[in-house]
Write a protein that holds these residues in place. Structure first.
Motif, PDB file in Angstrom:
ATOM      1  N   TYR A 110       0.897  -1.083  -0.155  1.00  0.00           N
ATOM      2  CA  TYR A 110       0.085  -0.031   0.017  1.00  0.00           C
ATOM      3  C   TYR A 110       0.733   1.266   0.090  1.00  0.00           C
ATOM      4  O   TYR A 110       0.604   2.269  -0.647  1.00  0.00           O
ATOM      5  CB  TYR A 110      -0.906  -0.064   1.154  1.00  0.00           C
ATOM      6  N   THR A 111       1.956   1.112   0.915  1.00  0.00           N
ATOM      7  CA  THR A 111       2.737   2.189   1.104  1.00  0.00           C
ATOM      8  C   THR A 111       3.604   2.564  -0.263  1.00  0.00           C
ATOM      9  O   THR A 111       3.607   3.639  -0.872  1.00  0.00           O
ATOM     10  CB  THR A 111       3.878   2.062   2.279  1.00  0.00           C
ATOM     11  N   ASN A 112       3.797   1.364  -0.832  1.00  0.00           N
ATOM     12  CA  ASN A 112       4.778   1.601  -2.103  1.00  0.00           C
ATOM     13  C   ASN A 112       3.928   2.160  -3.285  1.00  0.00           C
ATOM     14  O   ASN A 112       4.191   2.943  -4.035  1.00  0.00           O
ATOM     15  CB  ASN A 112       5.281   0.354  -2.573  1.00  0.00           C
ATOM     16  N   GLY A 113       2.817   1.748  -3.236  1.00  0.00           N
ATOM     17  CA  GLY A 113       1.677   2.446  -4.388  1.00  0.00           C
ATOM     18  C   GLY A 113       1.445   3.857  -3.956  1.00  0.00           C
ATOM     19  O   GLY A 113       1.151   4.517  -4.973  1.00  0.00           O
ATOM     20  N   TYR A 114       1.270   4.103  -2.622  1.00  0.00           N
ATOM     21  CA  TYR A 114       0.636   5.462  -2.419  1.00  0.00           C
ATOM     22  C   TYR A 114       1.516   6.515  -2.736  1.00  0.00           C
ATOM     23  O   TYR A 114       1.356   7.587  -3.049  1.00  0.00           O
ATOM     24  CB  TYR A 114       0.188   5.453  -0.788  1.00  0.00           C
ATOM     25  N   VAL A 115       2.898   6.083  -2.515  1.00  0.00           N
ATOM     26  CA  VAL A 115       3.872   7.142  -2.681  1.00  0.00           C
ATOM     27  C   VAL A 115       4.354   7.490  -4.258  1.00  0.00           C
ATOM     28  O   VAL A 115       5.193   8.327  -4.587  1.00  0.00           O
ATOM     29  CB  VAL A 115       5.318   6.766  -2.112  1.00  0.00           C
ATOM     30  N   THR A 116       3.492   6.654  -5.018  1.00  0.00           N
ATOM     31  CA  THR A 116       3.873   7.079  -6.560  1.00  0.00           C
ATOM     32  C   THR A 116       2.996   8.511  -6.850  1.00  0.00           C
ATOM     33  O   THR A 116       3.203   8.957  -7.973  1.00  0.00           O
ATOM     34  CB  THR A 116       3.003   5.998  -7.320  1.00  0.00           C
ATOM     35  N   GLY A 117       1.874   8.791  -5.846  1.00  0.00           N
ATOM     36  CA  GLY A 117       1.051  10.045  -6.123  1.00  0.00           C
ATOM     37  C   GLY A 117       0.042   9.427  -7.056  1.00  0.00           C
ATOM     38  O   GLY A 117      -0.925  10.321  -7.046  1.00  0.00           O
ATOM     39  N   ASP A 118      -0.416   8.302  -7.462  1.00  0.00           N
ATOM     40  CA  ASP A 118      -1.374   7.836  -8.360  1.00  0.00           C
ATOM     41  C   ASP A 118      -2.405   7.061  -7.613  1.00  0.00           C
ATOM     42  O   ASP A 118      -1.872   5.794  -7.078  1.00  0.00           O
ATOM     43  CB  ASP A 118      -0.765   7.070  -9.346  1.00  0.00           C
ATOM     44  N   PRO A 119      -3.525   7.563  -7.067  1.00  0.00           N
ATOM     45  CA  PRO A 119      -4.310   6.645  -6.250  1.00  0.00           C
ATOM     46  C   PRO A 119      -4.678   5.178  -6.691  1.00  0.00           C
ATOM     47  O   PRO A 119      -4.876   4.274  -5.927  1.00  0.00           O
ATOM     48  CB  PRO A 119      -5.426   7.653  -6.279  1.00  0.00           C
ATOM     49  N   SER A 120      -4.541   5.139  -8.232  1.00  0.00           N
ATOM     50  CA  SER A 120      -4.930   3.902  -8.589  1.00  0.00           C
ATOM     51  C   SER A 120      -4.094   2.789  -8.086  1.00  0.00           C
ATOM     52  O   SER A 120      -4.243   1.522  -8.485  1.00  0.00           O
ATOM     53  CB  SER A 120      -4.988   3.804 -10.169  1.00  0.00           C
ATOM     54  N   LYS A 121      -2.868   3.064  -8.011  1.00  0.00           N
ATOM     55  CA  LYS A 121      -1.693   2.304  -7.586  1.00  0.00           C
ATOM     56  C   LYS A 121      -1.474   1.787  -6.078  1.00  0.00           C
ATOM     57  O   LYS A 121      -0.481   1.372  -5.555  1.00  0.00           O
ATOM     58  CB  LYS A 121      -0.306   2.689  -7.801  1.00  0.00           C
ATOM     59  N   ARG A 122      -2.711   2.082  -5.385  1.00  0.00           N
ATOM     60  CA  ARG A 122      -2.667   1.764  -4.156  1.00  0.00           C
ATOM     61  C   ARG A 122      -3.123   0.290  -3.742  1.00  0.00           C
ATOM     62  O   ARG A 122      -3.996  -0.023  -3.221  1.00  0.00           O
ATOM     63  CB  ARG A 122      -3.292   2.499  -3.205  1.00  0.00           C
ATOM     64  N   ILE A 123      -2.456  -0.514  -4.576  1.00  0.00           N
ATOM     65  CA  ILE A 123      -3.195  -2.337  -4.631  1.00  0.00           C
ATOM     66  C   ILE A 123      -2.980  -2.711  -3.218  1.00  0.00           C
ATOM     67  O   ILE A 123      -3.660  -3.697  -2.878  1.00  0.00           O
ATOM     68  CB  ILE A 123      -2.725  -3.023  -5.589  1.00  0.00           C
ATOM     69  N   GLY A 124      -2.006  -2.539  -2.537  1.00  0.00           N
ATOM     70  CA  GLY A 124      -1.547  -3.187  -1.275  1.00  0.00           C
ATOM     71  C   GLY A 124      -2.804  -3.004  -0.312  1.00  0.00           C
ATOM     72  O   GLY A 124      -2.708  -3.834   0.808  1.00  0.00           O
ATOM     73  N   SER A 125      -3.840  -2.041  -0.301  1.00  0.00           N
ATOM     74  CA  SER A 125      -4.846  -1.997   0.527  1.00  0.00           C
ATOM     75  C   SER A 125      -5.857  -3.295   0.405  1.00  0.00           C
ATOM     76  O   SER A 125      -6.220  -3.657   1.388  1.00  0.00           O
ATOM     77  CB  SER A 125      -5.662  -0.710   0.386  1.00  0.00           C
ATOM     78  N   VAL A 126      -5.844  -3.913  -0.477  1.00  0.00           N
ATOM     79  CA  VAL A 126      -6.740  -4.877  -0.851  1.00  0.00           C
ATOM     80  C   VAL A 126      -6.067  -6.118   0.041  1.00  0.00           C
ATOM     81  O   VAL A 126      -6.788  -6.866   0.962  1.00  0.00           O
ATOM     82  CB  VAL A 126      -6.694  -5.472  -2.081  1.00  0.00           C
ATOM     83  N   VAL A 127      -4.600  -6.247   0.086  1.00  0.00           N
ATOM     84  CA  VAL A 127      -4.150  -7.328   0.854  1.00  0.00           C
ATOM     85  C   VAL A 127      -4.182  -7.183   2.439  1.00  0.00           C
ATOM     86  O   VAL A 127      -4.388  -7.925   3.038  1.00  0.00           O
ATOM     87  CB  VAL A 127      -2.488  -7.556   0.681  1.00  0.00           C
ATOM     88  N   ALA A 128      -3.838  -5.932   2.703  1.00  0.00           N
ATOM     89  CA  ALA A 128      -4.211  -5.536   3.974  1.00  0.00           C
ATOM     90  C   ALA A 128      -5.421  -5.504   4.656  1.00  0.00           C
ATOM     91  O   ALA A 128      -5.627  -6.011   5.750  1.00  0.00           O
ATOM     92  CB  ALA A 128      -3.539  -4.022   4.073  1.00  0.00           C
ATOM     93  N   LYS A 129      -6.528  -5.532   3.630  1.00  0.00           N
ATOM     94  CA  LYS A 129      -7.920  -5.577   4.129  1.00  0.00           C
ATOM     95  C   LYS A 129      -8.513  -6.925   4.376  1.00  0.00           C
ATOM     96  O   LYS A 129      -8.910  -7.377   5.270  1.00  0.00           O
ATOM     97  CB  LYS A 129      -8.928  -4.644   3.233  1.00  0.00           C
ATOM     98  N   ILE A 130      -7.735  -7.634   3.393  1.00  0.00           N
ATOM     99  CA  ILE A 130      -7.833  -9.236   3.814  1.00  0.00           C
ATOM    100  C   ILE A 130      -7.396  -9.504   4.974  1.00  0.00           C
ATOM    101  O   ILE A 130      -7.926 -10.397   5.761  1.00  0.00           O
ATOM    102  CB  ILE A 130      -7.390  -9.979   2.436  1.00  0.00           C
ATOM    103  N   GLY A 131      -6.116  -9.160   5.391  1.00  0.00           N
ATOM    104  CA  GLY A 131      -5.559  -9.627   6.593  1.00  0.00           C
ATOM    105  C   GLY A 131      -6.426  -9.086   7.821  1.00  0.00           C
ATOM    106  O   GLY A 131      -6.850  -9.705   8.783  1.00  0.00           O
TER     107      GLY A 131
END
Length: 164
Positions: A110-131
């Motif tokens: 999520y963090t690695n995707g977030y720091v791109t500045g592009d909201p569509s790249k925040r894919i890690g939030s799905v994995v975190a939400k599953i956990g």
């Protein structure tokens, strides 16, 4: 009146501790990322975020804000992760450890995707939400069992009456 409660150490409880340590590594990674992007953007302490003008003038300021927000969001979620992991770990340590570790892995992505500045790249939030979601059912069940301990102990103490 002496009130005693015995808690059995379930097999696999050490995995819960190890999974909680993964959250510290996530925080350390985010801390270093925030400091790196702060320096690159030229945002001085104690300013917590780059203001709108700084963000419009510099992509680095936007990236700093994204890193800072990802870190802040992790800190906002951490108390719930700790409580649910520890309480669930009393009855289901392997499930609790797996859920917490997947949350940590998801936060890194999520963090690695977030720091791109592009909201569509925040894919890690799905994995975190599953956990996070996978631990809710066992957490509710473990809370119910823990409440049973409390009610049993309180009822026993009440029946014994006051200590002379």
């Amino acid at each position: 009146m002496i009130l005693t409660v015995t808690i059995a150490d379930p097999d696999g409880l050490q995995l819960v501790g190890a999974s909680l340590v993964t959250t510290l590594w996530v925080l350390l990674m985010q801390y270093r990322l925030v400091n790196k992007t702060r320096r690159k953007a030229g945002i001085e302490y104690p300013q917590m975020y780059a203001d709108r003008k700084q963000q419009e003038e510099s992509k680095d300021a936007l990236i700093f804000n994204c890193a800072q927000r990802a870190h802040q969001n992790t800190l906002e979620n951490l108390p719930l992760v700790y409580v649910t992991t520890i309480l669930t770990g009393l009855y289901h340590p392997k499930l609790a450890a797996l859920a917490c570790t997947s949350w940590s892995i998801g936060r890194v992505a999520y963090t690695n995707g977030y720091v791109t500045g592009d909201p569509s790249k925040r894919i890690g939030s799905v994995v975190a939400k599953i956990g996070g979601v996978s631990i809710l059912g066992p957490f509710v069940y473990s809370s119910y069992l823990a409440l049973g301990w409390f009610v049993t102990a309180a009822t026993k103490a009440y029946k014994q009456g006051p200590v002379p």
